[in-house]
Scaffold this motif. Structure first.
Motif, PDB file in Angstrom:
ATOM      1  N   UNK A 101       0.841  -1.208   0.000  1.00  0.00           N
ATOM      2  CA  UNK A 101       0.000   0.000   0.000  1.00  0.00           C
ATOM      3  C   UNK A 101       0.874   1.255   0.000  1.00  0.00           C
ATOM      4  N   UNK A 102       1.952   1.230   0.772  1.00  0.00           N
ATOM      5  CA  UNK A 102       2.880   2.361   0.782  1.00  0.00           C
ATOM      6  C   UNK A 102       3.507   2.565  -0.589  1.00  0.00           C
ATOM      7  N   UNK A 103       3.887   1.461  -1.235  1.00  0.00           N
ATOM      8  CA  UNK A 103       4.479   1.554  -2.578  1.00  0.00           C
ATOM      9  C   UNK A 103       3.475   2.122  -3.582  1.00  0.00           C
ATOM     10  N   UNK A 104       2.210   1.726  -3.432  1.00  0.00           N
ATOM     11  CA  UNK A 104       1.177   2.241  -4.334  1.00  0.00           C
ATOM     12  C   UNK A 104       0.968   3.741  -4.114  1.00  0.00           C
ATOM     13  N   UNK A 105       0.951   4.168  -2.846  1.00  0.00           N
ATOM     14  CA  UNK A 105       0.821   5.598  -2.553  1.00  0.00           C
ATOM     15  C   UNK A 105       2.002   6.390  -3.116  1.00  0.00           C
ATOM     16  N   UNK A 106       3.196   5.815  -3.015  1.00  0.00           N
ATOM     17  CA  UNK A 106       4.372   6.510  -3.548  1.00  0.00           C
ATOM     18  C   UNK A 106       4.271   6.672  -5.062  1.00  0.00           C
ATOM     19  N   UNK A 107       3.742   5.656  -5.727  1.00  0.00           N
ATOM     20  CA  UNK A 107       3.569   5.723  -7.184  1.00  0.00           C
ATOM     21  C   UNK A 107       2.492   6.736  -7.562  1.00  0.00           C
TER      22      UNK A 107
END
Length: 346
Positions: A101-107
């Motif tokens: 989820x953090x990686x998706x938010x960063x993207x």
């Protein structure tokens, strides 16, 4: 061919709510309204393209096959490009996949905004499995009010008569001496213009104002159409009132009653029940859509356009009253803030 239409219809029932849900969950609050309007604009552009592609069908034998092949292109493009799109952080977090989820938010948002987005997400999302949600919780639990609001809003949207206008607008224009091709283009242009207006105004005015203004305009448009069918209007003016009322109806629908419920639907449901509750509301939408299309011509013959358009105008007026009393303004609010405002805390 029937099997193919069954598959297409099934996917069309799944696609719009999933698209609205995805756009809502990946969009920041301050632009969520605008991004939600893009879905309506894309729908209008698709309808316009389909109209132009279908024009040669009357003169060219077998052109309908070309239409089917062409329609497969955007579907294939969507399937391809979604492979490169970020997964919904809300969906990932609910399933305990916080790192993803953090990686998706960063993207989606950029590195500096990840911590704030994750902190906000953790306020209401508790990692609950969506499969544990029962229908009894949706209809009888503390979520029943928000489900009632969303379902009623979609029911009133369809009972306004919009799809009767879309399905049978050619008949009205034909009585005015306008060819069906030109009639469809006029309706498509009105729909597209209204969607662009919604795009410009939704972030500024908010959903509730657009809904009230849209349904109010639809009341006026239906009154014009009902008046055109009465004995108060001369035959020379009847055509202008009928055609003008129809175009005004489509235009005002596209400004609010068309795009806003889809945006609102995916905002007001808590993350835990969002998927199943949206499915329930879209089922209401399509069932009423089906019956309006099925019964419109029969009712038109039995009770006449004056009474029928008056009934549609009444439903639009009821929608105005319902929105004023029940719909929460969600402009600029995070999904978590909306949940706290609408759903009683356990």
């Amino acid at each position: 061919m029937l099997l193919g239409r069954l598959f297409v219809g099934t996917r069309m029932g799944i696609g719009p709510p999933v698209a609205a849900l995805y756009v809502t969950e990946v969009s920041p609050a301050y632009v969520r309204d605008t991004y939600g309007s893009f879905t309506q604009i894309a729908t209008c552009l698709g309808l316009m393209a389909a109209l132009f592609i279908g024009f040669p069908a009357k003169e060219t034998e077998g052109w309908w096959r070309i239409c089917f092949w062409v329609s497969a292109v955007p579907a294939a493009m969507l399937a391809l490009f979604m492979e490169f799109s970020a997964e919904s952080p809300h969906w990932l977090f609910k399933r305990g996949r916080g790192a993803e989820a953090e990686a998706a938010f960063e993207k989606l948002l950029g590195g500096p905004y990840v911590k704030g987005a994750m902190a906000e997400l953790s306020k209401s999302e508790r990692g609950d499995e969506a499969d544990t949600v029962k229908l009894s919780e949706i209809f009888c639990g503390h979520h029943r009010r928000v489900v009632f609001i969303a379902s009623t809003l979609f029911a009133l949207q369809q009972l306004s008569g919009i799809n009767a206008v879309f399905y049978f607008s050619s008949t009205v224009f034909k009585s005015a001496g306008v060819p069906s091709e030109s009639a469809n283009i006029c309706v498509g242009i009105a729909n597209l213009l209204g969607s662009f207006v919604a795009l410009l105004l939704m972030d500024k005015l908010g959903r509730k104002v657009l809904l009230i203004g849209s349904f109010s305009g639809m009341v006026v448009a239906m009154v014009l159409q009902a008046t055109s069918a009465s004995s108060l209007v001369s035959s020379s003016n009847e055509v202008y009132l009928s055609v003008g009322g129809m175009l005004l109806f489509v235009l005002t629908f596209a400004i609010g009653a068309g795009p806003v419920p889809g945006v609102l639907l995916s905002e007001i449901f808590p993350g835990r029940i969002r998927a199943k509750a949206m499915s329930v509301c879209m089922a209401v939408h399509w069932v009423i859509n089906f019956f309006v299309g099925l019964l419109f011509l029969r009712l038109l013959e039995q009770i006449g356009p004056l009474v029928l358009n008056s009934i549609f105008a009444t439903f639009c007026l009821l929608a105005v009253i319902f929105v004023k009393k029940n719909v929460l303004e969600t402009k600029g609010k995070s999904l978590q803030e909306i949940e706290i405002a609408l759903v009683p805390q356990e």
